[in-house]
Design a protein around this motif. Structure first.
Motif, short mmCIF file in Angstrom:
data_model
loop_
_atom_site.label_atom_id
_atom_site.label_comp_id
_atom_site.label_asym_id
_atom_site.label_seq_id
_atom_site.Cartn_x
_atom_site.Cartn_y
_atom_site.Cartn_z
N ARG A 76 -12.40 3.92 -0.39
CA ARG A 76 -12.66 2.60 0.17
C ARG A 76 -11.56 1.60 -0.23
O ARG A 76 -11.02 0.88 0.61
CB ARG A 76 -14.02 2.09 -0.31
N ILE A 79 -8.08 2.37 1.40
CA ILE A 79 -8.03 1.96 2.81
C ILE A 79 -7.90 0.44 2.92
O ILE A 79 -7.09 -0.08 3.69
CB ILE A 79 -9.26 2.47 3.58
N SER A 80 -8.67 -0.29 2.13
CA SER A 80 -8.60 -1.76 2.16
C SER A 80 -7.20 -2.23 1.77
O SER A 80 -6.63 -3.12 2.42
CB SER A 80 -9.63 -2.37 1.22
N HIS A 82 -4.47 -0.58 2.00
CA HIS A 82 -3.49 -0.17 3.01
C HIS A 82 -3.47 -1.16 4.16
O HIS A 82 -2.40 -1.53 4.65
CB HIS A 82 -3.84 1.23 3.52
N VAL A 83 -4.63 -1.64 4.56
CA VAL A 83 -4.73 -2.55 5.70
C VAL A 83 -4.03 -3.88 5.42
O VAL A 83 -3.38 -4.44 6.30
CB VAL A 83 -6.20 -2.78 6.10
N ASP A 84 -4.13 -4.40 4.20
CA ASP A 84 -3.49 -5.70 3.96
C ASP A 84 -2.07 -5.57 3.41
O ASP A 84 -1.46 -6.54 3.01
CB ASP A 84 -4.36 -6.62 3.09
N LEU B 144 0.03 -4.32 10.99
CA LEU B 144 -1.40 -4.07 10.94
C LEU B 144 -1.78 -2.93 11.88
O LEU B 144 -2.59 -2.06 11.54
CB LEU B 144 -2.17 -5.34 11.29
N SER B 147 -0.62 0.28 10.28
CA SER B 147 -1.48 0.65 9.15
C SER B 147 -2.81 1.21 9.63
O SER B 147 -3.30 2.21 9.09
CB SER B 147 -1.75 -0.56 8.26
N ALA B 151 -4.28 4.98 8.98
CA ALA B 151 -5.58 5.22 8.34
C ALA B 151 -6.49 6.02 9.27
O ALA B 151 -7.22 6.91 8.83
CB ALA B 151 -6.24 3.90 7.96
N GLN B 206 -16.18 4.91 5.83
CA GLN B 206 -14.76 4.53 5.71
C GLN B 206 -14.18 4.10 7.04
O GLN B 206 -13.33 3.20 7.08
CB GLN B 206 -13.93 5.67 5.10
N ASN B 209 -15.35 0.66 7.35
CA ASN B 209 -14.60 -0.13 6.37
C ASN B 209 -13.25 -0.50 6.96
O ASN B 209 -12.81 -1.65 6.90
CB ASN B 209 -14.43 0.68 5.08
N LEU B 210 -12.60 0.49 7.60
CA LEU B 210 -11.30 0.25 8.24
C LEU B 210 -11.43 -0.82 9.33
O LEU B 210 -10.60 -1.73 9.42
CB LEU B 210 -10.77 1.55 8.83
N GLN B 213 -11.96 -4.27 7.65
CA GLN B 213 -10.75 -4.78 7.00
C GLN B 213 -9.74 -5.24 8.04
O GLN B 213 -9.07 -6.25 7.86
CB GLN B 213 -10.12 -3.69 6.11
N GLN B 217 -8.15 -8.92 8.39
CA GLN B 217 -6.71 -9.11 8.26
C GLN B 217 -6.15 -9.80 9.49
O GLN B 217 -5.30 -10.69 9.40
CB GLN B 217 -6.03 -7.76 8.03
N ARG B 220 -6.74 -13.36 9.30
CA ARG B 220 -5.82 -14.05 8.37
C ARG B 220 -4.47 -14.34 9.01
O ARG B 220 -3.82 -15.33 8.70
CB ARG B 220 -5.60 -13.17 7.12
#
Lengths: 99, 254
Positions: A76, A79-80, A82-84, B144, B147, B151, B206, B209-210, B213, B217, B220
């Motif tokens: 978890r 992955i978080s 990696h995204v930012d 982004l 990434s 993932a 996950q 979660n991806l 996130q 992002q 932001r």
């Protein structure tokens, strides 16, 4: 120094995995995609190592990702990060990758 | 104990609803209720989401100030958290229902990846819909997208490994019947296979979660006004897919 910390500090990127864990396969793949060559330690036969990881606060214990000797997290967290963009940053700082 | 006797016992247990139904029958299995409950909750969330997006559209067309826009945009983003929580519970109750995408319309199901949308595809859509973006923003959105693609690939490969491993386990349980060694082998392999199926929930978690996130992002990187346009664009796109599904389901057949 306990075994986990010792192993984790020997290479820029270290991942503790189990051969039966497919999420570990995903995290390894991500590191390879980034050009990193993490040191992989399989703990299938090593219950003590797994307990040591839990004692260090790794939750879940597997996969446990260390960069520059520091615990970065499990799937978890990786992955978080990696995204930012922080995962790549940490790998560069630890000289696990160059760009 | 013969293998055939074992199979019969399993069959009897399944009929008593002790095992989660393998064929997806909704009548007796526990998983049926979980699936239905999720479908209802998702429907409710979607209605709520559409309402908020309409509010956002109204604010944009009425030239609302950044302050007012930000409040509505933040509420839409916060509301997205709700569906991820609902999906997490649903995946615990019935991971195969979430994976099946039967809770989405047919056209949406075309694009299903690990129980939901692909963040990288959403970002591809947004780059075309969000001009003009500053150089910095273009770079950030590009990163982004890369990434999230990486993932997604990593998670997909993990799923493939799981499928391979499961196939090997089931194949390993095959063999001639009527020997006690083979019964023990069967039970052992089935237990291993059950363990592997249990890890599917982690992959959905996950993947979500991806998605979560990536949305945060994106939020932001963009200005308030751009975020508003992005959320509206995503909703319009999904609505189109749902409309396409309705047309498809209502199409005349020979």
């Amino acid at each position: 120094m306990d075994r986990v910390t010792h192993l984790a500090s020997k290479k820029a990127a270290v991942i503790f995995t189990k051969s039966s864990c497919c999420m570990c396969h995903s995290i390894k793949t991500l590191f390879y995609e980034l050009g990193a060559s993490p040191e992989i330690h399989e703990v299938d036969q090593d219950a003590d190592m797994e307990k040591a990881l839990q004692r260090l606060g790794c939750n879940p214990a597997i996969p446990a990702v260390f960069i520059g000797g520091k615990y970065v997290g499990s799937a978890r967290d990786v992955i978080s990060l990696h995204v930012d963009g922080s995962l790549k940053q940490k790998l560069i700082e630890a000289k696990a990758i160059w760009f | 104990m013969k293998l055939t006797q074992l199979e019969q016992e399993l069959q009897r247990a399944r009929q008593q609803g002790i095992f989660i139904s393998s064929s997806g029958e909704q009548s007796q299995s526990m998983s049926g209720n979980g699936a239905l409950a999720f479908d209802v909750e998702y429907g409710r969330w979607l209605e709520d989401h559409n309402r908020r997006i309409n509010e956002l559209k109204g604010a944009v067309s009425n030239h609302a100030g950044d302050g007012e826009l930000r409040i509505i945009v933040d509420s839409v983003v916060a509301h997205y958290e709700d569906i991820f929580r609902i999906k997490a519970d649903a995946a615990k109750a019935d991971v195969f229902h979430v994976l099946s995408g039967m809770w989405k319309t047919p056209a949406e199901r075309c694009f299903l990846w690990l129980g939901g949308f692909r963040s990288s595809e959403i970002l591809k859509l947004l780059i075309t819909q969000l001009e003009p973006l500053t150089e910095q923003q273009l770079l950030a959105i590009g990163n982004l997208q890369q990434s999230s693609q990486q993932a997604e690939d990593a998670l997909s490969q993990g799923m493939e490994a799981l499928q391979q491993s499961l196939a090997e386990t089931i194949a390993g349980s095959l063999g001639s019947s009527n020997s006690s060694g083979n019964v023990a082998n069967y039970m052992g392999q089935m237990a291993m296979a059950m363990g592997k199926l249990g890890t599917l929930e982690g992959f959905i978690r996950q993947a979500d979660n991806l998605r979560q996130q990536t949305l945060q992002q994106m939020h932001r990187i963009l200005t308030t006004r751009q975020s508003a346009r992005a959320l509206i664009a995503i909703n319009d796109y999904s609505s189109r897919l749902r409309a396409l599904s309705s047309l498809w389901l209502a199409r005349p057949r020979e």
